[in-house]
Design a protein around this motif. Sequence first.
Motif, PDB file in Angstrom:
ATOM      1  N   PHE A  76       0.836  -1.086  -0.067  1.00  0.00           N
ATOM      2  CA  PHE A  76       0.228  -0.228  -0.052  1.00  0.00           C
ATOM      3  C   PHE A  76       0.819   1.117   0.140  1.00  0.00           C
ATOM      4  O   PHE A  76       1.842   1.564   0.785  1.00  0.00           O
ATOM      5  N   THR A  77       0.707   2.195  -0.964  1.00  0.00           N
ATOM      6  CA  THR A  77       1.173   3.583  -0.706  1.00  0.00           C
ATOM      7  C   THR A  77       0.058   4.411   0.006  1.00  0.00           C
ATOM      8  O   THR A  77       0.520   5.348   0.462  1.00  0.00           O
ATOM      9  N   LYS A  78      -0.950   4.097  -0.160  1.00  0.00           N
ATOM     10  CA  LYS A  78      -1.902   4.812   0.559  1.00  0.00           C
ATOM     11  C   LYS A  78      -2.905   3.526   1.286  1.00  0.00           C
ATOM     12  O   LYS A  78      -3.676   2.985   0.341  1.00  0.00           O
ATOM     13  N   ASP A  79      -3.151   3.509   2.476  1.00  0.00           N
ATOM     14  CA  ASP A  79      -3.953   2.544   3.141  1.00  0.00           C
ATOM     15  C   ASP A  79      -5.485   3.201   3.182  1.00  0.00           C
ATOM     16  O   ASP A  79      -5.517   4.350   3.323  1.00  0.00           O
ATOM     17  N   LEU A  80      -6.319   2.237   3.589  1.00  0.00           N
ATOM     18  CA  LEU A  80      -7.821   2.692   4.078  1.00  0.00           C
ATOM     19  C   LEU A  80      -7.643   3.526   5.256  1.00  0.00           C
ATOM     20  O   LEU A  80      -6.855   3.406   6.061  1.00  0.00           O
ATOM     21  N   GLU A  81      -8.709   4.331   5.538  1.00  0.00           N
ATOM     22  CA  GLU A  81      -8.716   5.303   6.734  1.00  0.00           C
ATOM     23  C   GLU A  81      -9.854   4.789   7.509  1.00  0.00           C
ATOM     24  O   GLU A  81     -10.011   5.197   8.576  1.00  0.00           O
ATOM     25  N   THR A  82     -10.606   3.610   7.059  1.00  0.00           N
ATOM     26  CA  THR A  82     -11.613   2.981   7.601  1.00  0.00           C
ATOM     27  C   THR A  82     -11.455   1.639   8.133  1.00  0.00           C
ATOM     28  O   THR A  82     -11.072   0.915   7.167  1.00  0.00           O
ATOM     29  N   PRO A  83     -11.777   1.163   9.496  1.00  0.00           N
ATOM     30  CA  PRO A  83     -11.736  -0.223   9.894  1.00  0.00           C
ATOM     31  C   PRO A  83     -12.763  -0.958   8.940  1.00  0.00           C
ATOM     32  O   PRO A  83     -13.815  -0.397   8.859  1.00  0.00           O
ATOM     33  N   LEU A  84     -12.362  -2.072   8.514  1.00  0.00           N
ATOM     34  CA  LEU A  84     -13.213  -2.971   7.767  1.00  0.00           C
ATOM     35  C   LEU A  84     -14.197  -3.860   8.445  1.00  0.00           C
ATOM     36  O   LEU A  84     -14.854  -4.456   8.157  1.00  0.00           O
ATOM     37  N   ARG A  85     -13.806  -4.087   9.917  1.00  0.00           N
ATOM     38  CA  ARG A  85     -14.570  -4.987  10.724  1.00  0.00           C
ATOM     39  C   ARG A  85     -15.926  -4.934  10.662  1.00  0.00           C
ATOM     40  O   ARG A  85     -16.431  -3.581  10.993  1.00  0.00           O
ATOM     41  N   GLY A  86     -16.856  -5.723  10.278  1.00  0.00           N
ATOM     42  CA  GLY A  86     -18.199  -5.763  10.341  1.00  0.00           C
ATOM     43  C   GLY A  86     -18.864  -5.007   8.944  1.00  0.00           C
ATOM     44  O   GLY A  86     -20.094  -4.916   9.046  1.00  0.00           O
ATOM     45  N   GLN A  87     -18.028  -4.479   8.299  1.00  0.00           N
ATOM     46  CA  GLN A  87     -18.545  -3.762   7.111  1.00  0.00           C
ATOM     47  C   GLN A  87     -18.873  -4.764   5.969  1.00  0.00           C
ATOM     48  O   GLN A  87     -18.076  -5.638   5.433  1.00  0.00           O
ATOM     49  N   ASN A  88     -19.750  -4.213   5.062  1.00  0.00           N
ATOM     50  CA  ASN A  88     -19.960  -5.007   3.523  1.00  0.00           C
ATOM     51  C   ASN A  88     -19.054  -4.052   2.655  1.00  0.00           C
ATOM     52  O   ASN A  88     -19.286  -3.171   2.198  1.00  0.00           O
ATOM     53  N   VAL A  89     -17.841  -4.850   2.401  1.00  0.00           N
ATOM     54  CA  VAL A  89     -16.933  -4.135   1.447  1.00  0.00           C
ATOM     55  C   VAL A  89     -17.100  -4.538   0.104  1.00  0.00           C
ATOM     56  O   VAL A  89     -17.320  -5.714  -0.358  1.00  0.00           O
ATOM     57  N   ILE A  90     -16.974  -3.550  -0.928  1.00  0.00           N
ATOM     58  CA  ILE A  90     -17.196  -3.821  -2.217  1.00  0.00           C
ATOM     59  C   ILE A  90     -15.802  -2.944  -2.878  1.00  0.00           C
ATOM     60  O   ILE A  90     -15.652  -1.756  -2.816  1.00  0.00           O
ATOM     61  N   VAL A  91     -14.966  -3.636  -3.290  1.00  0.00           N
ATOM     62  CA  VAL A  91     -13.719  -3.211  -3.931  1.00  0.00           C
ATOM     63  C   VAL A  91     -14.233  -2.742  -5.484  1.00  0.00           C
ATOM     64  O   VAL A  91     -14.500  -3.637  -6.107  1.00  0.00           O
ATOM     65  N   VAL A  92     -13.515  -1.435  -5.785  1.00  0.00           N
ATOM     66  CA  VAL A  92     -13.920  -1.076  -7.047  1.00  0.00           C
ATOM     67  C   VAL A  92     -12.754  -0.785  -7.648  1.00  0.00           C
ATOM     68  O   VAL A  92     -11.754  -0.236  -7.438  1.00  0.00           O
ATOM     69  N   GLU A  93     -12.542  -1.548  -8.951  1.00  0.00           N
ATOM     70  CA  GLU A  93     -11.393  -1.472  -9.793  1.00  0.00           C
ATOM     71  C   GLU A  93     -11.677  -1.173 -11.068  1.00  0.00           C
ATOM     72  O   GLU A  93     -12.682  -1.612 -11.515  1.00  0.00           O
ATOM     73  N   ASP A  94     -10.503  -0.919 -11.817  1.00  0.00           N
ATOM     74  CA  ASP A  94     -10.658  -0.353 -13.140  1.00  0.00           C
ATOM     75  C   ASP A  94     -10.761  -1.709 -14.193  1.00  0.00           C
ATOM     76  O   ASP A  94     -11.754  -2.006 -15.064  1.00  0.00           O
ATOM     77  N   ILE A  95      -9.618  -2.216 -14.036  1.00  0.00           N
ATOM     78  CA  ILE A  95      -9.575  -3.590 -14.652  1.00  0.00           C
ATOM     79  C   ILE A  95      -8.830  -4.654 -14.381  1.00  0.00           C
ATOM     80  O   ILE A  95      -7.908  -4.440 -13.575  1.00  0.00           O
ATOM     81  N   ILE A  96      -9.126  -5.844 -14.590  1.00  0.00           N
ATOM     82  CA  ILE A  96      -8.411  -6.929 -14.094  1.00  0.00           C
ATOM     83  C   ILE A  96      -7.618  -7.467 -15.319  1.00  0.00           C
ATOM     84  O   ILE A  96      -8.133  -7.913 -16.467  1.00  0.00           O
ATOM     85  N   ASP A  97      -6.260  -7.496 -15.037  1.00  0.00           N
ATOM     86  CA  ASP A  97      -5.448  -8.111 -15.941  1.00  0.00           C
ATOM     87  C   ASP A  97      -4.862  -9.457 -15.572  1.00  0.00           C
ATOM     88  O   ASP A  97      -5.422 -10.385 -15.828  1.00  0.00           O
ATOM     89  N   THR A  98      -3.676  -9.220 -15.029  1.00  0.00           N
ATOM     90  CA  THR A  98      -3.118 -10.760 -14.579  1.00  0.00           C
ATOM     91  C   THR A  98      -3.830 -11.200 -13.212  1.00  0.00           C
ATOM     92  O   THR A  98      -3.926 -12.349 -13.075  1.00  0.00           O
ATOM     93  N   GLY A  99      -4.648 -10.405 -12.713  1.00  0.00           N
ATOM     94  CA  GLY A  99      -5.400 -10.674 -11.538  1.00  0.00           C
ATOM     95  C   GLY A  99      -4.587 -10.748 -10.177  1.00  0.00           C
ATOM     96  O   GLY A  99      -5.064 -10.936  -9.028  1.00  0.00           O
TER      97      GLY A  99
END
Length: 168
Positions: A76-99
């Motif tokens: 990470f060059t910039k990490d999240l500012e929000t704790p993830l515990r208990g959250q419904n998280v959806i990662v939003v990415e532009d494109i999947i290449d090698t994966g």
Amino acid sequence: MKLLLSEKEVQKKVEALAGKISQDFLGKEILLVGVLKGAFIFMADLARQMTIPVKMDFVRLASYGTGIRSSGKVKFTKDLETPLRGQNVIVVEDIIDTGITLKHLSQCLKARRPRSLKVVALLDKPGRREVNFHADYVGFRIDDHFVVGYGLDCAEEYRNLRGIYVLK
Ligand code: IMP
Ligand code: MG
């Protein structure tokens, strides 16, 4: 440059993705986690089409082909500012290449114990996969072309194009 997906096609798809996600998470609140920089325009449009409450945060990862690939870990060059515990998280990415990026990022975020973790990618190049990874929501499956526009760059150029273009 050759047009691959017009602004209209992209907008229609983003609307459909937002509708599907809103339906799947009806009655719940979600945290959208955008992967900078490529996903910022997709995330802005997706978030505004959602019909359920959303919060937003961003991560920035070490650039393509460097840290992630060599170490096998997400840097990470910039990490999240929000704790993830208990959250419904959806990662939003532009494109999947090698994966590689999303495989490692989702493993890393899962370790933070969110209630659920899903991935939405606007574009997917399945023919380029080097590791086994499937997104939960995919906008368009495309052939093995280098594409720019709608957030995607080539040496930081073209991110502001409204459509998606194949770079020749
Ligand atoms: P992966 O780890 O190989 O799946 O890397 C995905 C990342 O590489 C994306 O988030 C993009 O930043 C970048 N990338 C892959 N293919 C393209 C492309 O066609 N155009 C622009 N960026 C790309
Ligand atoms: Mg990216």
